[in-house]
Design a protein around this motif. Structure first.
Motif, PDB file in Angstrom:
ATOM      1  N   ALA A 121     -13.760   2.469  -3.441  1.00 49.77           N
ATOM      2  CA  ALA A 121     -13.321   1.548  -4.502  1.00 49.77           C
ATOM      3  C   ALA A 121     -14.272   0.365  -4.653  1.00 49.77           C
ATOM      4  N   LYS A 122     -14.869  -0.096  -3.566  1.00 48.57           N
ATOM      5  CA  LYS A 122     -15.810  -1.227  -3.628  1.00 48.57           C
ATOM      6  C   LYS A 122     -17.077  -0.880  -4.404  1.00 48.57           C
ATOM      7  N   LEU A 160      -9.545   5.352  -5.989  1.00 51.81           N
ATOM      8  CA  LEU A 160      -9.375   3.908  -6.198  1.00 51.81           C
ATOM      9  C   LEU A 160      -8.114   3.369  -5.530  1.00 51.81           C
ATOM     10  N   TYR A 161      -7.129   4.233  -5.309  1.00 53.67           N
ATOM     11  CA  TYR A 161      -5.854   3.800  -4.749  1.00 53.67           C
ATOM     12  C   TYR A 161      -5.767   4.025  -3.246  1.00 53.67           C
ATOM     13  N   GLU A 162      -6.764   4.697  -2.657  1.00 53.73           N
ATOM     14  CA  GLU A 162      -6.667   5.096  -1.255  1.00 53.73           C
ATOM     15  C   GLU A 162      -7.882   4.754  -0.405  1.00 53.73           C
ATOM     16  N   ASN A 163      -9.050   4.667  -0.993  1.00 54.41           N
ATOM     17  CA  ASN A 163     -10.281   4.572  -0.211  1.00 54.41           C
ATOM     18  C   ASN A 163     -11.022   3.275  -0.555  1.00 54.41           C
ATOM     19  N   GLU A 164     -10.895   2.297   0.326  1.00 54.18           N
ATOM     20  CA  GLU A 164     -11.488   0.975   0.088  1.00 54.18           C
ATOM     21  C   GLU A 164     -13.009   1.050  -0.051  1.00 54.18           C
ATOM     22  N   ARG A 205      -4.034  -5.571  -7.200  1.00 55.53           N
ATOM     23  CA  ARG A 205      -4.507  -5.061  -5.918  1.00 55.53           C
ATOM     24  C   ARG A 205      -3.398  -5.055  -4.863  1.00 55.53           C
ATOM     25  N   ARG A 261       0.826  -1.219   0.000  1.00 60.30           N
ATOM     26  CA  ARG A 261       0.000   0.000   0.000  1.00 60.30           C
ATOM     27  C   ARG A 261       0.858   1.267   0.000  1.00 60.30           C
ATOM     28  N   MET A 268      -9.878  -1.639  -4.161  1.00 63.17           N
ATOM     29  CA  MET A 268      -8.731  -0.796  -4.486  1.00 63.17           C
ATOM     30  C   MET A 268      -7.842  -1.470  -5.517  1.00 63.17           C
ATOM     31  N   THR A 269      -7.282  -0.666  -6.377  1.00 63.35           N
ATOM     32  CA  THR A 269      -6.369  -1.143  -7.398  1.00 63.35           C
ATOM     33  C   THR A 269      -5.186  -0.174  -7.478  1.00 63.35           C
ATOM     34  N   THR A 329       0.730   4.244  -2.719  1.00 65.36           N
ATOM     35  CA  THR A 329       0.413   5.610  -2.299  1.00 65.36           C
ATOM     36  C   THR A 329       1.505   6.580  -2.756  1.00 65.36           C
TER      37      THR A 329
END
Length: 149
Positions: free
Chosen positions: A44-45, A37-41, A91, A21, A52-53, A25
């Motif tokens: 992102a769901k 998409l890279y920070e907030n699960e 991921r 992660r 997250m991807t 980041t």
């Protein structure tokens, strides 16, 4: 060293990378991409990715782990093109098994003479051998300067 078609198929030693992660980041910050998409699960769901991807160009950071058997003259190399072919999202937490392979070598005539092109594909698979992505890098290998011959 000049390049030739006999190099096609030469591969790096296999290597593995765990997608962390913090690395994702820092990469996203470095390229100025603040996509959730890279920070907030939770966010992102709710997307088509269902979690997250990594940023699309993140895979370029994984190529530095390869131990490549070709000894190339870095002073003659230019980055020509980069392509990322995703088969599924990458991921955080994924362990990717990677191998970099020469997939093509060809020549083109330019203003400074004949330039050679080296295409390197890094296949990235999961532990069950599912292909996740391919990072394709085309390197321009410039001719030896006339004064150096």
């Amino acid at each position: 060293m000049n390049l030739n078609k006999s190099m096609i198929g030469i591969a790096s030693n296999p290597y593995s990378v765990v997608i962390e992660r913090e690395h994702v980041t820092r990469f996203a910050q470095a390229i100025g991409d603040n996509n959730l998409l890279y920070e907030n699960e939770a966010y992102a769901k709710t997307t088509a990715y269902e979690g997250m991807t990594v940023p699309p160009t993140f895979l370029v950071a994984l190529g530095s782990h390869a131990e490549f058997p070709l000894k190339l003259d870095f002073k003659r190399m230019l980055h020509g093109e980069q392509e990322f072919i995703y088969h599924q999202p990458v991921r955080i937490g994924d362990k990717l098994d990677c191998i970099m392979t020469v997939t093509d070598v060809y020549d083109r005539v330019g203003k400074s003479g004949t330039m050679q092109f080296l295409v390197l594909d890094t296949n990235m698979t999961t532990e069950d051998d599912t292909l996740v992505a391919v990072s394709r890098n085309t390197i321009i290998y410039r001719p030896v300067p006339k004064e150096a011959k």
